[in-house]
Design an enzyme around this catalytic site. Sequence first.
Site, PDB file in Angstrom:
ATOM      1  N   PHE A 152      44.227  48.857  33.908  1.00 16.26           N
ATOM      2  CA  PHE A 152      44.991  47.614  33.918  1.00 16.26           C
ATOM      3  C   PHE A 152      44.860  46.960  35.288  1.00 16.26           C
ATOM      4  O   PHE A 152      45.132  47.573  36.317  1.00 16.26           O
ATOM      5  CB  PHE A 152      46.465  47.888  33.617  1.00 16.26           C
ATOM      6  N   GLU A 153      44.470  45.706  35.293  1.00 15.84           N
ATOM      7  CA  GLU A 153      44.270  44.968  36.533  1.00 15.84           C
ATOM      8  C   GLU A 153      44.996  43.630  36.464  1.00 15.84           C
ATOM      9  O   GLU A 153      45.712  43.343  35.502  1.00 15.84           O
ATOM     10  CB  GLU A 153      42.774  44.769  36.791  1.00 15.84           C
ATOM     11  N   GLY A 154      44.802  42.821  37.493  1.00 21.75           N
ATOM     12  CA  GLY A 154      45.366  41.474  37.490  1.00 21.75           C
ATOM     13  C   GLY A 154      46.876  41.477  37.356  1.00 21.75           C
ATOM     14  O   GLY A 154      47.598  42.052  38.161  1.00 21.75           O
TER      15      GLY A 154
END
Length: 606
Positions: A392-394
């Site tokens: 999971f990024e951003g």
Amino acid sequence: MDRSGRVRPFLRRRLIAVCTATVLAVPGLAALSSAARAADADLARNGGFESGLDSWTCTAASTVNSPVRSGGSALKATPAGSDYAQCSQTVTVKPDSQYTLSGYVRGSYVYLGASGTGTTDVSTWTQSATDWQQLTTTFRTGASTTRVTIYTHGWYGTGTYYADDLSLVGPGVDAGQPPAAPTGLAVGTVTSSSVALSWSGVAGATGYAVYRDGVKVQTATGTSATVSGLSASTAYSFQVAATNDAGESAKSATVTATTSAGSGGGSSDLPAHALVGYLHASFANGAGYTRMADVPGSWDVIDLAFGEPTSTTSGDIRFTRCPVTECPTVESDADFKAAIKAKQAAGKKVLISIGGQNGQVQLTTTAARDTFVSSVSKIIDTYGLDGLDIDFEGHSLSLDASDTNFKSPTTPVIVNLISALKTLKAKYGSKFVLSMAPETFFVQLGYQYYGTGKWGGQDPRAGAYLPVIYALRDDLTLLHVQDYNSGSIMGLDNQYHSMGGADFHIAMTDMLLTGFPVAGDANNVFPALRPDQIAIGMPASTNAGNGYVPPAEVNKALDCLTKKTNCGSYATHGTWPGLRGLMTWSINWDRYGSWEFQKNFDGYFG
């Protein structure tokens, strides 16, 4: 991680916190009467920093022997981001009494102040002091005030400041004597990750400090404590000191304990040292498409990039293989599944990785959580996979302003993700492989910042992976933080470390294997993970992303962490021969680079 061919640039936003303290400039001071002077005392402890940072609580600070105003030491502190490098201590004072706070500083925008006075909190400052300059302010304590916090700090991004000879002069308080050292320290229940301790109470003590291998790791109000976050099959030494307003006692006699062998953390049949890589399975880019059957046998864990949601908040994850129009050499579904089975027969693990740059996932509701579980299960079952990687990024994870304790999160996207992962783990059993690939912003940055912070205004994503890692620590097979496309991060030495060499990987990994106080709170420590749970994340080549280091630097980092050799300037807090290995973005980019990353791994570990 970016399907465009490079890892997505690190989303480091300045963490802005608004300081609301009133600035009070005092041009002069009235002379104290001789009677008052006779009763006054300097209540600041270690105001000249001759004993290092003892008695002070600081961020981004250390002591130096030059420049100094007097004696042999002075404080040096460097603000950065939203941290203005404050040093503070809490002092026992008399109610309804007058005090004078004074100190010498140099640098740009240096502050000296007092809070918790019970009347009007005060501070004074200088915009620029090229040489030592005295700052002085006064305050009167409230009718029931018995403790005041004094502090000095700089200002956001204005550079290093120095302080020396800080004093708080006013009516003294007889704090008595520090308590006697505790006796009877004994080891209780020992697990693979914790040791229970107990000791005899000490008369006059108001609390106790617990030391592990000579470092204070937690405090207690009673006569027992459990030190957690330890590594399996590892020997530790413990001591306890008693505390009261007069200070800390001598340490108790030392006891030792060896943790038991660990059995948690997912699949137990990974090799002692594993090579992990991401395979571009749903897209093509400059690295080109690599068929599953063509992945060399050196790769122990293969993460399929990526499963993505139908919408940010749906929780409905889909994995679509690269189409022929984009990847002309793509194999059929049947061949792809057969190649996965062949890898598994050879002892390799194949996971579906969820997220990446484009795959923003926010499980804002329990319905989205349940859809996430069912849709991810369908992907795992369809392709016969070994587990799941969370990338999971951003803006996938962020913390509500009221969510301040990583051990008890309340933010829905955090709570629902934890619940979903525990459900998947329970469904597939002990052999289910669970890994995570957060950016440094979401993990190690938590040493300084957590969520929006005490005064608000910080990026709510700071440290947001910590509650997920903590909640899943017994189920987590691998954590491989992306040590690339990262801004400078403060290590446990309170110095900033930047990409470009072994030092960055050593400092970032040492934090995971040692544990660290979250947002500088010594009573809220993120516990160490086991070395077999940690792989270091690196780009495979200069094409793969910022932060690439050549093989010689990779080997220096491994030498330092596993053998305590080739460590350079950073002093690690242990030696971890059981470090699991390395992760890279990506297998495709390593193939493009003639398998440099893989060959170096094979040469190092044999």
